[in-house]
Every structure is written in structure tokens, then in C-alpha cells.
Enzyme design. Structure first.
Site, PDB file in Angstrom:
ATOM      1  N   GLY A 177      -9.395  22.178  -8.207  1.00  0.00           N
ATOM      2  CA  GLY A 177      -8.312  22.414  -7.251  1.00  0.00           C
ATOM      3  C   GLY A 177      -7.330  23.455  -7.746  1.00  0.00           C
ATOM      4  O   GLY A 177      -6.739  23.292  -8.795  1.00  0.00           O
ATOM      5  N   SER A 178      -7.138  24.539  -7.000  1.00  0.00           N
ATOM      6  CA  SER A 178      -6.329  25.633  -7.528  1.00  0.00           C
ATOM      7  C   SER A 178      -6.047  26.650  -6.433  1.00  0.00           C
ATOM      8  O   SER A 178      -6.286  26.412  -5.250  1.00  0.00           O
ATOM      9  CB  SER A 178      -7.072  26.297  -8.688  1.00  0.00           C
ATOM     10  OG  SER A 178      -8.412  26.583  -8.307  1.00  0.00           O
ATOM     11  N   ARG A 179      -5.543  27.813  -6.871  1.00  0.00           N
ATOM     12  CA  ARG A 179      -5.192  28.877  -5.932  1.00  0.00           C
ATOM     13  C   ARG A 179      -5.320  30.222  -6.639  1.00  0.00           C
ATOM     14  O   ARG A 179      -5.124  30.329  -7.851  1.00  0.00           O
ATOM     15  CB  ARG A 179      -3.756  28.645  -5.462  1.00  0.00           C
ATOM     16  CG  ARG A 179      -3.175  29.755  -4.606  1.00  0.00           C
ATOM     17  CD  ARG A 179      -1.855  29.284  -4.052  1.00  0.00           C
ATOM     18  NE  ARG A 179      -0.892  30.342  -3.912  1.00  0.00           N
ATOM     19  CZ  ARG A 179       0.377  30.138  -3.576  1.00  0.00           C
ATOM     20  NH1 ARG A 179       0.812  28.914  -3.378  1.00  0.00           N
ATOM     21  NH2 ARG A 179       1.209  31.149  -3.456  1.00  0.00           N
TER      22      ARG A 179
END
Length: 235
Positions: A177-179
Site C-alpha cells: 500500500g503506497s503512492r
């Protein structure tokens, strides 16, 4: 599978095997968990479009933000608002990052920080992140920032300043989960919108501004083009 995931998948498989050995149960659950972990670290083959003057998405995911903001100081870009495209990666997305354009790595800077939800705008400033500054073959500078999310606790970057890189090749990984934020030169035309799905190494995020033509050499006074011989001879 990305090399960064192999130790984790091996550890999960070993734990599942140990649990099965000790309890005599859980083979199915252990197998499913191991398979899910391996799927998270998948590194599918991608074919970049044969276009020049464009910036590709560095990540699979969903466009969360399209805005104009001042780039973070570690990118060493002009301190004026510039187009930024933020792509959010859920735990189900491919989590490897890819080079957005042919060029050369100018700098890589890592910053410690918090682990807020990656879909928040302030995650760009507050969260742990790794910034890559790329100079394209046409001389444009593009910034790509890997941002840790709520569950992410590890950012990996496999390139260093001076490396020659090609569009679409894998350069890094964020776990769970990240950006990924991409900062574009002023005047770039963003070609995606909020809510759109992106494919790392294939989706065109933006068209770079054209390189201005060099001005022509001004004609000096009295330097008119030579004329042919006169049609009339001496009288």
C-alpha cells in the site's frame, strides 16, 4: 517476481510449513497466504509506447490527485508550482515502480517520515519517501517520489545518480500500500484524470512541453541576397 520480494515469500512459506509441521493443519491456509504474498511482489512484463516527448506512469494504480504544487525540496526543481500526478496503489496493485522516460538519473534522495494513509494529500510532505530526479534525453527534468503508506514500511530503489535508464524498466518497490507522485515540467499537458487506472510503464501521464526552436540568425544590413548579372549590357 521482484527480487525484493523473494526473501519475504520464502519466510512466509517457511512459517506456513512450520505451522503445518507443528499443528498438522493449516496447509491450505498457508499455501494461500504464500501465494498471495508472491502475487503482491509480481513483476509483469510491460511494453512502453513508442512515443517521444511523453512521461509514462511510474506505477500501477488509480490517479488520486492532479494538481499544481511546489515540488519537494529534495528534488531540486524550480520552487514554483508545477504539475503533479499522484497515483495511489492498493494492496492488490502491482507494487514495482518503473522509469517514466528515457534518460539519466540525476539524483536520489531518501527522507524518513510518518506512515499516514497514502491517499491523503499531506502524505507527499509528511510520509517516508524516496525521490528520484530524472533528466530525459531531451533535457527535461522529471521528479518521481515513492511514498510509503499506512501499511508500507519499506521503500526500495535500485538506481543511483549517473545511471542511464530506459522508459518502462523496473527501478524500485514499495511494500504493502503506497503512492507515487510524478512532478512534471511547467507547461506539460497532463493526459490522465482523477479516478483513472494507470499501468506502470505503459500509460502516458503527460506530454512534455515542446523544446523551443532556436531563433534564426538576423540578416545584417546591406547583406541582401546576391543578384544575378544584369540583363542589360553596357550601352
Amino acid at each position: 517476481m521482484h527480487p525484493g520480494g523473494r526473501p519475504i515469500v520464502a519466510a512466509v512459506a517457511a512459517a506456513a510449513g512450520l505451522a503445518r509441521l507443528v499443528t498438522g493443519r493449516g496447509a491450505l491456509v498457508g499455501g494461500l497466504v504464500t501465494a498471495a504474498t508472491a502475487a503482491f511482489f509480481r513483476n509483469p512484463h510491460r511494453v512502453p509506447p513508442s512515443r517521444t516527448g511523453v512521461v509514462l506512469s511510474a506505477a500501477d494504480g488509480t490517479v488520486a490527485l492532479v494538481s499544481e504544487v511546489v515540488p519537494p525540496p529534495e528534488l531540486d526543481l524550480p520552487r514554483v508550482p508545477a504539475p503533479r500526478v499522484s497515483v495511489f496503489l492498493s494492496v492488490l496493485d502491482v507494487h514495482v515502480q518503473r522509469i517514466p522516460a528515457d534518460g539519466r538519473v540525476v539524483d536520489v534522495q531518501y527522507r524518513q517520515g510518518r506512515f499516514l494513509s497514502a491517499d491523503l494529500d499531506k502524505a507527499s510532505e509528511d510520509n517516508e519517501r524516496n525521490a528520484l530526479l530524472l533528466e530525459t534525453v531531451d533535457g527535461a527534468r522529471v521528479g518521481v517520489v515513492q511514498i510509503a503508506g499506512l501499511l508500507a514500511r519499506r521503500i526500495r530503489c535500485d538506481v543511483a545518480p549517473g545511471d542511464e535508464v530506459a522508459a518502462g524498466e523496473t527501478y524500485g518497490l514499495i511494500r504493502f500500500g503506497s503512492r507515487v507522485d510524478t512532478y512534471l515540467p511547467a507547461g506539460s499537458t497532463v493526459t490522465v484524470e482523477v479516478g483513472q487506472r494507470t499501468i506502470g510503464g505503459e500509460t502516458v501521464l503527460a506530454e512534455l512541453p515542446g523544446i523551443p526552436e532556436l531563433p534564426g540568425i538576423p540578416e545584417l544590413p546591406g547583406s541582401a541576397a546576391p543578384q544575378g548579372p544584369s540583363a542589360s549590357g553596357p550601352g
